[in-house]
Design a protein around this motif. Sequence first.
Motif, PDB file in Angstrom:
ATOM      1  N   ASP A  58       0.829  -1.191  -0.078  1.00  0.00           N
ATOM      2  CA  ASP A  58      -0.019  -0.012  -0.041  1.00  0.00           C
ATOM      3  C   ASP A  58       0.879   1.203  -0.088  1.00  0.00           C
ATOM      4  O   ASP A  58       1.432   1.645   1.007  1.00  0.00           O
ATOM      5  CB  ASP A  58      -1.015   0.032   1.258  1.00  0.00           C
ATOM      6  CG  ASP A  58      -1.929   1.107   1.417  1.00  0.00           C
ATOM      7  OD1 ASP A  58      -2.234   1.755   0.072  1.00  0.00           O
ATOM      8  OD2 ASP A  58      -2.773   1.073   2.322  1.00  0.00           O
ATOM      9  N   GLY A  61      -0.068   5.060   1.594  1.00  0.00           N
ATOM     10  CA  GLY A  61      -1.262   4.621   2.137  1.00  0.00           C
ATOM     11  C   GLY A  61      -2.167   5.539   3.117  1.00  0.00           C
ATOM     12  O   GLY A  61      -3.090   5.325   3.455  1.00  0.00           O
ATOM     13  N   LEU A  70      -7.089  -5.113   2.186  1.00  0.00           N
ATOM     14  CA  LEU A  70      -5.914  -5.602   1.807  1.00  0.00           C
ATOM     15  C   LEU A  70      -5.474  -6.828   2.689  1.00  0.00           C
ATOM     16  O   LEU A  70      -4.970  -7.601   2.146  1.00  0.00           O
ATOM     17  CB  LEU A  70      -4.933  -4.705   1.464  1.00  0.00           C
ATOM     18  CG  LEU A  70      -4.951  -3.685   0.589  1.00  0.00           C
ATOM     19  CD1 LEU A  70      -3.849  -2.577   0.432  1.00  0.00           C
ATOM     20  CD2 LEU A  70      -5.421  -4.067  -0.733  1.00  0.00           C
ATOM     21  N   PHE A  79       2.655  -1.445   4.315  1.00  0.00           N
ATOM     22  CA  PHE A  79       2.200  -0.104   4.259  1.00  0.00           C
ATOM     23  C   PHE A  79       3.640   1.022   4.419  1.00  0.00           C
ATOM     24  O   PHE A  79       4.370   0.994   5.181  1.00  0.00           O
ATOM     25  CB  PHE A  79       1.335   0.297   5.390  1.00  0.00           C
ATOM     26  CG  PHE A  79       1.141   1.730   5.788  1.00  0.00           C
ATOM     27  CD1 PHE A  79      -0.272   2.210   5.280  1.00  0.00           C
ATOM     28  CD2 PHE A  79       1.837   2.472   6.328  1.00  0.00           C
ATOM     29  CE1 PHE A  79      -0.277   3.425   5.206  1.00  0.00           C
ATOM     30  CE2 PHE A  79       1.499   3.961   6.618  1.00  0.00           C
ATOM     31  CZ  PHE A  79       0.296   4.427   5.911  1.00  0.00           C
TER      32      PHE A  79
END
Length: 220
Positions: A58, A61, A70, A79
């Motif tokens: 991500d 994010g 996800l 992330f």
Amino acid sequence: MFIQLDPDFLAQIATDNDRIPTLYYSKLDLVRAVFWMRLRLIYSILQDLYIQRETCLDFGGGGGIFLPTLAEDFDRVFFLDLEDREARQVIAHYDLSNIQIIKQDVSQVKLPHESFDAIIAADVLEHFQDLSLPTQPLKSWLKPNGVLITSLPTENWIYQGLRTVFNIEKPLDHYHTGYEVEAYLESQGFYPIRRQFVPLIWNLFPLFLITVWKVKPPKT
């Protein structure tokens, strides 16, 4: 399963740095629905793709609002963002155990080549004045059959008009339109395999471009 986060929870953890845009928890149902539509469409597209479900990034994010979805779809989710305060609260609230946070600038991140089956860049690339900064790492981090999925604002006259109607200022760091970012990605060896539009599935005054990209294999 797509997980739309509770608006009261988002309002509670949101700060004044716009990591979680107020449109995600707007009191106006229509506004909130359109903004969430981008992530719903990305999720729907993911379900149709024949890719491995081991690792996902991500990228940029923000507040981590896509992490619960996800985390259900991939074995491990990474992330990457400069800030992680809100994302950590989302992870704790939804008890997500397969998320790894990388709080770092993309130019400083050292990740192995071909790390991810999917990279999600939802409304983030337009914030880079120099598009080469994110593009080259993203390209190298994708597995050979991996996909990059982007969501990008068109900044067309409809988009600009809605900003006026809802009294929303354009962020100072929106350096590019979605079309400009997509043209740059194609110039750097990405090619689109699927494109859809928000709020309509066809290209009629779209507010956002949702596109799936792959990397062209090197010439032999």
